[in-house]
Design an enzyme around this catalytic site. Structure first.
Site, PDB file in Angstrom:
ATOM      1  CG  HIS A  18      -5.523  -3.276   2.428  1.00 33.81           C
ATOM      2  ND1 HIS A  18      -4.991  -2.326   1.580  1.00 33.81           N
ATOM      3  CD2 HIS A  18      -6.399  -3.993   1.689  1.00 33.81           C
ATOM      4  CE1 HIS A  18      -5.540  -2.455   0.377  1.00 33.81           C
ATOM      5  NE2 HIS A  18      -6.407  -3.459   0.426  1.00 33.81           N
ATOM      6  CB  CYS A  46      -1.897  -0.184   6.585  1.00 34.41           C
ATOM      7  SG  CYS A  46      -3.153  -0.018   5.325  1.00 34.41           S
ATOM      8  CD  GLN A  80      -8.232  -4.636  -2.880  1.00 32.72           C
ATOM      9  OE1 GLN A  80      -7.836  -4.576  -1.724  1.00 32.72           O
ATOM     10  NE2 GLN A  80      -9.281  -5.357  -3.229  1.00 32.72           N
ATOM     11  CB  CYS A 100      -0.982  -0.011   1.171  1.00 34.02           C
ATOM     12  SG  CYS A 100      -0.490   0.896   2.620  1.00 34.02           S
ATOM     13  CD  GLU A 101      -0.552   5.240  -3.843  1.00 34.80           C
ATOM     14  OE1 GLU A 101       0.055   4.759  -4.821  1.00 34.80           O
ATOM     15  OE2 GLU A 101      -1.379   6.170  -3.941  1.00 34.80           O
ATOM     16  CG  HIS A 102      -2.274   5.333   1.602  1.00 38.01           C
ATOM     17  ND1 HIS A 102      -3.211   4.425   1.184  1.00 38.01           N
ATOM     18  CD2 HIS A 102      -2.440   6.436   0.848  1.00 38.01           C
ATOM     19  CE1 HIS A 102      -3.939   4.965   0.221  1.00 38.01           C
ATOM     20  NE2 HIS A 102      -3.492   6.178   0.000  1.00 38.01           N
ATOM     21  CG  HIS A 103       0.087   3.014   6.249  1.00 43.26           C
ATOM     22  ND1 HIS A 103      -1.161   2.941   5.673  1.00 43.26           N
ATOM     23  CD2 HIS A 103      -0.020   3.884   7.283  1.00 43.26           C
ATOM     24  CE1 HIS A 103      -1.999   3.729   6.334  1.00 43.26           C
ATOM     25  NE2 HIS A 103      -1.330   4.324   7.313  1.00 43.26           N
TER      26      HIS A 103
END
Ligand code: GTP
Ligand code: ZN
Length: 219
Positions: free
Chosen positions: A172, A174, A144, A103-106
């Site tokens: 996920h 995260c 996703q 995931c590109e956020h975490h």
């Protein structure tokens, strides 16, 4: 030793490593910079990057990122360039293609399965190539929804498919191991193109096949 193998004529001293010539490779990955950054993170959290157990960690993490982000600079659609002419115009579905993305956020993994169906228009692609597209699109910082849509767009575009359905289901990290901490939560996304988007009967048919009880398939 060193003699030719009687069966295939190859030199038996050659290492028998399996090289996947279709595997993605991202030439932009700078292992040295990742290593330095990981050392910095370890230092910043109060660890001692020079203690024995951590000495090789920055290099390991750098190799891990090289692997996890191997698909970043490549064209996943290249796997769909070799097609076979077939007079087959019904659904082709490959279910349960496992994937692991970040995931590109975490920068934590999300893992799950992708199901890809398409309606061919005179040409079909090797089944493994659909899995290769998923693998490559997953190997980059992702969400996703974009993963799902990218795969659908590539299949529609490169195969001139009359319909494409991509469904992904993933957990996920995260959301499970940090933050809201909801183990067991599952995210489902779908991207429908062509007939599967426009025609409710086609859509119902393909979703029925995707959702069909896995036990029935284990003949
Ligand atoms: N839509 C979408 N969201 C994602 C995906 N992967 C992770 N996220 C979410 O990205 C969001 C980032 O939210 P932020 O508020 O910026 O970050 P945060 O403070 O760490 O959020 P929390 O996870 O709620 O603690 C979170 O809600 C994640 O659950 C994904 O593939 N798609
Ligand atoms: Zn996340």
């Amino acid at each position: 030793m060193g003699a030719k193998d009687s069966k295939n004529g190859s030199d038996s001293t050659e290492p028998s490593i399996h090289v996947d010539r279709n595997a993605p490779h991202n030439p932009s990955v700078d292992l040295g910079r990742i290593e330095a950054a990981v050392r910095e993170i370890l230092d910043a959290v109060g660890e001692d990057p020079d203690r024995e157990g951590l000495l090789e960690t920055p290099a390991r993490v750098a190799r891990m990122y090289a692997e996890m982000f191997a698909g970043l600079k490549s064209d996943a659609g290249r796997h769909l360039s070799k097609v076979f002419t077939e007079d087959y115009d019904e659904i082709v579905l490959v279910r349960d293609i496992s994937f692991c993305s970040m995931c590109e956020h975490h920068l934590l993994p999300f893992t799950g399965k992708a199901h890809i169906a398409y309606l061919p228009s005179g040409k079909v692609v090797g089944l493994s190539k659909l899995a290769r597209v998923v693998e490559e699109v997953a190997r980059q910082p992702q969400v996703q929804e974009r993963l799902t849509q990218t795969v659908a767009d590539l299949v529609e575009d490169r195969l001139s498919a009359r319909g494409v359905a991509v469904v992904c289901e993933a957990t996920h990290s995260c959301m499970t191991m940090r933050g809201v901490r909801k183990p067991g939560s599952l995210c489902l996304t779908s991207a429908m193109r062509g007939s599967f988007r426009d025609d409710p009967k086609s859509r119902a048919e393909v979703l029925g096949l995707i959702n069909r009880d896995a036990r029935m398939m284990a003949w």
